[in-house]
Design an enzyme around this catalytic site. Structure first.
Site: not given
Ligand code: ARG
Length: 467
Positions: A165-166, A287, A293, A300
């Protein structure tokens, strides 16, 4: 398919009777919708065949003319499907492009097709048919996504991960339970889709321009032929209503929001810092400068598509909000919003279904993370309530002191020696260590809908029977 044809200054052959000249070039550009509504060709032709058949059945046109019309429309259908149809911007939209071609193919009989109808009910029909098919496709795609989650949930009904949570570690949960949360969300989306199909299942054709018609048409017959439950009841509403498009966009926006939350989780989970899941090369990109990467671009982009879909919803709501009844040309702007959102939603669901099936789950990483951050503190408090008879508030306080002590010593709760725990509360015994493991914590949460593997399996069985 070629888009535009030649320029001419003569007035429109469909509605130009009272016009002395053709439109200004800019008028033609702002007015035409053929660039996008040609997507509706199959629905337009289906609708016209049903309309002509009804007209003949009612004795409004002759059987001979009907046969010519139907034959001509079928020819146009195959011309368009095979890319041998020349769309013309001067003819504005799909309706007039088809009708003009029909006139070329069959002569004067073509002019009888538009009896007892208007482009206003025609476009409402075509668009409804299109949205209905898209909703049916969406329903199927959501079913596929739910199936992917059910499989992963089954596989990981016992795999422990931190629940948040949070975005702070809260309590241990199972990955299967987390997957089933998404099944609930996409299950609601699918229910909304089904509801929307029921809502729009009324045939607009025969409402004509806005007032209905004096010809003895049979709207029940066309409704049935086109697969609708019944005809719409109010001709004014029929030609001015775009609720079905807005409902589609609302559903898409809500589903998009769910997909985007999932996408965000995949982005977070696949960071080296979390390392909960890994997407294969099939769903990652590299990348161009940093060789190490591996980026979750698909996730996304799913997250971003949601922004587009939201934009379409707001656009159409805004287009419609000030329109007096009945039809206004503003409504022509409905289609691109829906087409774009539909494409985005389809892509997002497909990519997400692929990722859910593709991702490798690192159960060791998840389990290690599940135990950090004092995630079993609630279990310690619950133990004090159950075994030492403390009120929950007091147990909460005692546990808080234990957490503070563990934090100062840089260890987990389960690593605190019994003497330390007893110094905080004398009634604590070594039995407490049984509840401080993440497995015990998870297994204990057997409340209906809880995270215990037995409960997760119950949820899976519920959804399997409905998928
Ligand atoms: N192309 C138009 C649309 O998409 C069809 C309806 C035109 N109706 C009219 N009265 N001009 O809305």
């Amino acid at each position: 398919m070629a888009d535009d044809t030649t320029d001419t200054k003569s007035s429109n052959q469909m509605w130009g009777g009272r016009f002395a000249s053709g439109p200004d070039a800019i008028m033609e550009e702002i007015n035409a919708s053929i660039g996008f509504d040609k997507k509706l060709f199959a629905q337009d032709i289906r609708g016209s065949i049903a309309h002509a058949t009804m007209l003949a059945h009612q004795g409004i046109i002759s059987a001979d003319d009907k046969d010519k019309i139907v034959h001509g429309l079928n020819t146009i259908l195959s011309e368009i499907e095979s890319g041998n149809f020349e769309f013309s911007r001067q003819l504005e939209d799909i309706h007039m492009n088809v009708e003009a071609r029909l006139a070329t193919l069959i002569g004067p009989a073509a002019g009888r097709l538009h009896t007892a109808r208007s482009r206003n009910d025609q476009v409402a029909l075509d668009f409804r048919l299109w949205v209905k098919e898209e909703l049916e496709k969406t329903e199927q795609m959501l079913t596929g996504l739910i199936a992917a989650f059910l499989d992963r949930a089954e596989e990981h009904a016992e795999s422990v991960m931190p629940g948040f949570t949070h975005l702070q570690t809260a309590q241990p949960v199972t990955f299967g339970h987390h997957c089933m949360a998404y099944v609930e969300m996409f299950g609601r989306d699918r229910a909304r889709v089904r509801h929307a199909i029921e809502h729009l299942d009324e045939s607009p054709i025969g409402a004509a321009a806005l007032a209905g018609t004096g010809y003895p048409i049979d709207r029940h017959m066309t409704a049935k032929a086109l697969g609708f439950r019944e005809p719409t009841r109010n001709s004014i509403d029929t030609v001015s209503d775009r609720d079905f498009a807005i409902e589609f966009l609302s559903i898409a926006a809500i589903a998009g929001m769910h997909l985007s939350r999932l996408a965000e989780e995949i982005v977070i989970w696949s960071t080296p810092q979390f390392g909960f899941v890994r997407l294969s090369d099939a769903f990652s990109t590299g990348s161009s400068i940093m060789p190490q990467k591996k980026n979750p671009d698909a996730a996304e982009l799913v997250r971003a598509k949601t922004g587009r879909i939201n934009g379409s919803l707001v656009a159409l709501l805004t287009i419609m909000k000030g329109l007096p009844l009945a039809y206004s040309k503003d409504m022509q702007e409905d289609k691109e919003q829906v087409f774009d959102a539909a494409e985005s939603l389809e892509l997002a669901i497909a990519a997400m279904t692929g990722m859910v099936r593709d991702m490798t789950v690192n159960t060791a990483r998840m389990k290690a993370a599940a135990g950090s951050g004092y995630s079993t503190a609630t279990d310690l408090a619950d133990w004090l309530v159950r075994e030492a008879g403390l009120p929950f508030r007091d147990a909460h306080h005692v546990t808080g002191r234990a957490v503070a002590l563990a934090e100062s010593k840089g260890c987990d709760l389960a690593e605190l020696p019994l003497s330390d725990l007893q110094a905080i509360h004398a009634d604590i015994t070594d039995k407490v260590y049984d509840v401080l493991t993440v497995e015990a914590s998870v297994a204990s949460r057997k409340s209906f809908g809880g995270t215990a593997p037995s409960e997760v399996r119950r949820q899976i069985a519920f959804w399997r029977a409905r998928n």
